[in-house]
Enzyme design. Structure first.
Site, PDB file in Angstrom:
ATOM      1  N   SER A   1       0.829  -1.220   0.000  1.00 40.30           N
ATOM      2  CA  SER A   1       0.000   0.000   0.000  1.00 40.30           C
ATOM      3  C   SER A   1       0.858   1.263   0.000  1.00 40.30           C
ATOM      4  O   SER A   1       0.633   2.177  -0.808  1.00 40.30           O
ATOM      5  CB  SER A   1      -0.983  -0.005   1.170  1.00 40.30           C
ATOM      6  OG  SER A   1      -0.327  -0.270   2.386  1.00 40.30           O
TER       7      SER A   1
ATOM      8  N   HIS B   1      -2.074  -8.834   1.985  1.00 39.64           N
ATOM      9  CA  HIS B   1      -1.733  -7.587   2.687  1.00 39.64           C
ATOM     10  C   HIS B   1      -2.844  -7.305   3.702  1.00 39.64           C
ATOM     11  O   HIS B   1      -3.086  -8.123   4.595  1.00 39.64           O
ATOM     12  CB  HIS B   1      -1.573  -6.484   1.633  1.00 39.64           C
ATOM     13  CG  HIS B   1      -0.940  -5.214   2.116  1.00 39.64           C
ATOM     14  ND1 HIS B   1      -0.357  -5.079   3.347  1.00 39.64           N
ATOM     15  CD2 HIS B   1      -0.793  -3.992   1.506  1.00 39.64           C
ATOM     16  CE1 HIS B   1       0.117  -3.848   3.475  1.00 39.64           C
ATOM     17  NE2 HIS B   1      -0.139  -3.161   2.372  1.00 39.64           N
TER      18      HIS B   1
ATOM     19  N   HIS C   1       5.612 -13.160   7.406  1.00 41.71           N
ATOM     20  CA  HIS C   1       5.839 -11.756   7.038  1.00 41.71           C
ATOM     21  C   HIS C   1       7.015 -11.701   6.063  1.00 41.71           C
ATOM     22  O   HIS C   1       7.929 -12.514   6.142  1.00 41.71           O
ATOM     23  CB  HIS C   1       6.167 -10.928   8.280  1.00 41.71           C
ATOM     24  CG  HIS C   1       5.946  -9.466   8.083  1.00 41.71           C
ATOM     25  ND1 HIS C   1       6.928  -8.642   7.597  1.00 41.71           N
ATOM     26  CD2 HIS C   1       4.856  -8.693   8.273  1.00 41.71           C
ATOM     27  CE1 HIS C   1       6.452  -7.409   7.521  1.00 41.71           C
ATOM     28  NE2 HIS C   1       5.194  -7.410   7.913  1.00 41.71           N
TER      29      HIS C   1
ATOM     30  N   ARG D   1       3.310  -5.301  17.159  1.00 41.15           N
ATOM     31  CA  ARG D   1       1.943  -4.782  17.028  1.00 41.15           C
ATOM     32  C   ARG D   1       0.939  -5.877  17.369  1.00 41.15           C
ATOM     33  O   ARG D   1      -0.147  -5.618  17.878  1.00 41.15           O
ATOM     34  CB  ARG D   1       1.721  -4.250  15.604  1.00 41.15           C
ATOM     35  CG  ARG D   1       2.695  -3.140  15.239  1.00 41.15           C
ATOM     36  CD  ARG D   1       2.643  -2.819  13.773  1.00 41.15           C
ATOM     37  NE  ARG D   1       2.856  -3.998  12.948  1.00 41.15           N
ATOM     38  CZ  ARG D   1       2.601  -4.082  11.656  1.00 41.15           C
ATOM     39  NH1 ARG D   1       2.104  -3.032  11.026  1.00 41.15           N
ATOM     40  NH2 ARG D   1       2.844  -5.190  10.986  1.00 41.15           N
TER      41      ARG D   1
ATOM     42  N   ASP E   1      -2.153  -8.801  11.753  1.00 41.30           N
ATOM     43  CA  ASP E   1      -3.495  -9.218  11.349  1.00 41.30           C
ATOM     44  C   ASP E   1      -3.988 -10.469  12.081  1.00 41.30           C
ATOM     45  O   ASP E   1      -5.136 -10.869  11.917  1.00 41.30           O
ATOM     46  CB  ASP E   1      -3.526  -9.474   9.833  1.00 41.30           C
ATOM     47  CG  ASP E   1      -3.221  -8.208   9.055  1.00 41.30           C
ATOM     48  OD1 ASP E   1      -3.707  -7.147   9.462  1.00 41.30           O
ATOM     49  OD2 ASP E   1      -2.492  -8.289   8.050  1.00 41.30           O
TER      50      ASP E   1
END
Ligand code: CMX
Length: 447
Positions: free
Chosen positions: A241, A271, A318, A327, A373
């Site tokens: 992105s 993504h 990843h 995160r 995610d």
């Protein structure tokens, strides 16, 4: 000193540093690419410049050199709140300086003044077919705002190159100001009554999203919004992105064109859509086991079955990270604090216990740890946002913060049109000293 003045000083300093480096050492090789990397999406090749954030493979994401925990601790927070103002994060990522409270509030106030969405955008969103994916709606809504671009107005009126960043900053503040309102309008139109609410001037940017979807009463959800948007704000510019936005913007396409394109990349399953897929996969497990938590053995068998069917485990692996994503950890800790008894959260914890070892055993994935995610959807679901195809929109709202800041800096540093060269397979072969004859190889030959 006001934000644009502080930024201007910073830009002058960094611009001079970059010019000096090029002047004294412009021909130094700073990165090389092997044939394998060349054919693997340039993984691990240092190709892009961004001071806003950096992903360390073994230490995770850093915003302006600080770890996520440091950022969470140092940024100013609303009274009695656990997580910081997004306005403070924006000022910090723009300037590299931890803002004082009034500097965080300056951005928050700019956003409040510019949050309203023009009627024609709402009408356009309402006219879209009900089965339109919310990411399509977000991308379209951003594109529809393009006619408001101050950069385009300036450019058409002869804006000097050195001032491109100023108009880009204005567009960036305009767009990010509207981001929670856009997301909430999409949510309300797609899943609710279609009511489009106005922001509550007493709430900060992040908490306003909660208010706009009629969840302003839920203080935990307000906190989750603050955490969620902060964690999703930036991740270097190599991800699809951010890279897309920077590429499009390098043609001097404005912030709206660039960010709309970025959202299209974010919508992909590899993504940003992984948060939707991850929750869907967890719910599928619950359903498979009749609404009850499986045992670890049963769950391991289910995970293997997913892999054996040629699917990825969403939320794991990843392109850069080789450690649990900080995160993920920050969100997992939020879950432990506020929803430890939730079965879905418990299941996410069991998956975390098992998947890294299973992926290691499978031996394909280079990164085996959870990424952002793997847990974000579980927290949203617990807080009542059950519409999981919406989660990537929330990712997008956060990511617009970092992307727009990178665009401002790219214009400030006068980075030129991005234009790598593509070469033919024949040329690749020639670079291998022309020693390889590949003409006889067929479809069943492994290169
Ligand atoms: N489950 C199963 N297999 C996986 C896997 C996972 N979670 N992660 C990687 N692999 C596989 C890849 O599909 C690839 O297989 P093939 O060789 O058969 O194509 C192999 O392992 C090597 O991949 P890799 O080099 O480790 O990973 P990439 O850099 O190519 O891709 C990523 C990274 C994130 C796309 C990948 O790990 C993945 O698909 N994860 C699941 C989707 C996901 O969580 N995406 C979100 C990432 C964060 C974000 O951007 O939002």
């Amino acid at each position: 000193m006001e934000l644009s003045k502080r930024l201007e000083e910073k830009i002058r300093e960094v611009y001079e540093q970059v010019r000096y480096l090029v002047a004294v050492s412009g021909e130094t090789i700073i990165s090389q690419v092997s044939l394998r990397q060349f054919l693997s999406g340039n993984r691990g090749v240092d190709l892009l410049l961004s001071d806003v954030s950096y992903v360390d493979p073994f230490d995770g994401l850093h915003y302006r050199g600080l770890s996520i925990n440091q950022v969470l601790n140092l940024l100013p927070k609303p009274v009695d709140c656990v997580f910081p103002y997004a306005g403070g994060l924006y000022a910090f990522l723009l300037t590299g300086e931890i803002p004082a409270l009034d500097e965080a509030l300056e951005v928050e106030n700019i956003w409040k003044d510019r949050a309203a969405i023009p009627d024609y955008v709402i009408r356009m969103l309402k006219a879209m077919p009900p089965d339109t994916h919310p990411m399509t709606m977000l991308s379209q809504a951003i594109l529809a705002l393009q006619s408001q671009s101050k950069f385009v107005q300036g450019y058409n009126n002869g804006l000097q190159k050195e001032d491109h960043w100023r108009a880009t900053l204005e567009d960036s503040l305009d767009l990010t100001a509207k981001a929670p309102s856009l997301a909430a309008a999409i949510y309300n139109i797609k899943y609710g009554s279609g009511e489009v609410r106005e922001i509550d001037p007493n709430l900060d940017w992040s908490a306003n999203f909660a208010h706009l979807i009629n969840k302003g009463w839920d203080l935990h959800y307000q906190e989750l919004c603050r955490l969620f948007f902060l964690l999703h704000a930036d991740q270097g510019t190599g991800n699809v992105s951010a890279h897309t936005a920077c590429l499009v913007n390098s043609a001097l396409s404005d912030v709206y064109y660039s960010c709309s394109a970025a959202m299209n990349g974010l919508a992909g399953p590899l993504h940003g859509r992984a948060n939707q897929d991850s929750l869907e996969w967890l719910l599928g497990i619950m359903e498979f086991f009749g609404g009850k938590l499986p045992t670890l053995e049963q769950l391991a068998a289910y995970i293997w079955d997913t892999l054996d069917r040629g699917k990825v485990i969403p939320g794991y692996g990843h392109a850069v990270l080789r450690c649990p994503d900080p995160r993920f950890v920050a969100q997992f800790e939020f879950g432990e604090k506020y929803m430890a008894d939730d079965d879905l959260f418990k299941l996410a914890g069991m998956v975390y216990q098992l998947v890294p070892d299973i992926l290691k055993k499978q031996g394909k994935a280079k990164g085996v740890w959870p990424n952002i995610d793997a847990i974000s959807g579980t927290l949203q679901y617990h807080c009542g946002l059950k519409e999981f195809d919406f989660y990537t929109v929330l990712f997008g709202v956060g990511r617009l913060l970092g992307i727009t800041i990178n665009l401002v800096w790219n214009r400030a540093l006068l980075l030129p049109l991005e234009r790598p060269q593509s070469i033919t397979i024949e040329m690749v072969r020639d670079r291998l000293h022309g020693t390889m004859d590949i003409s006889g190889l067929g479809a069943d030959t492994y290169l």
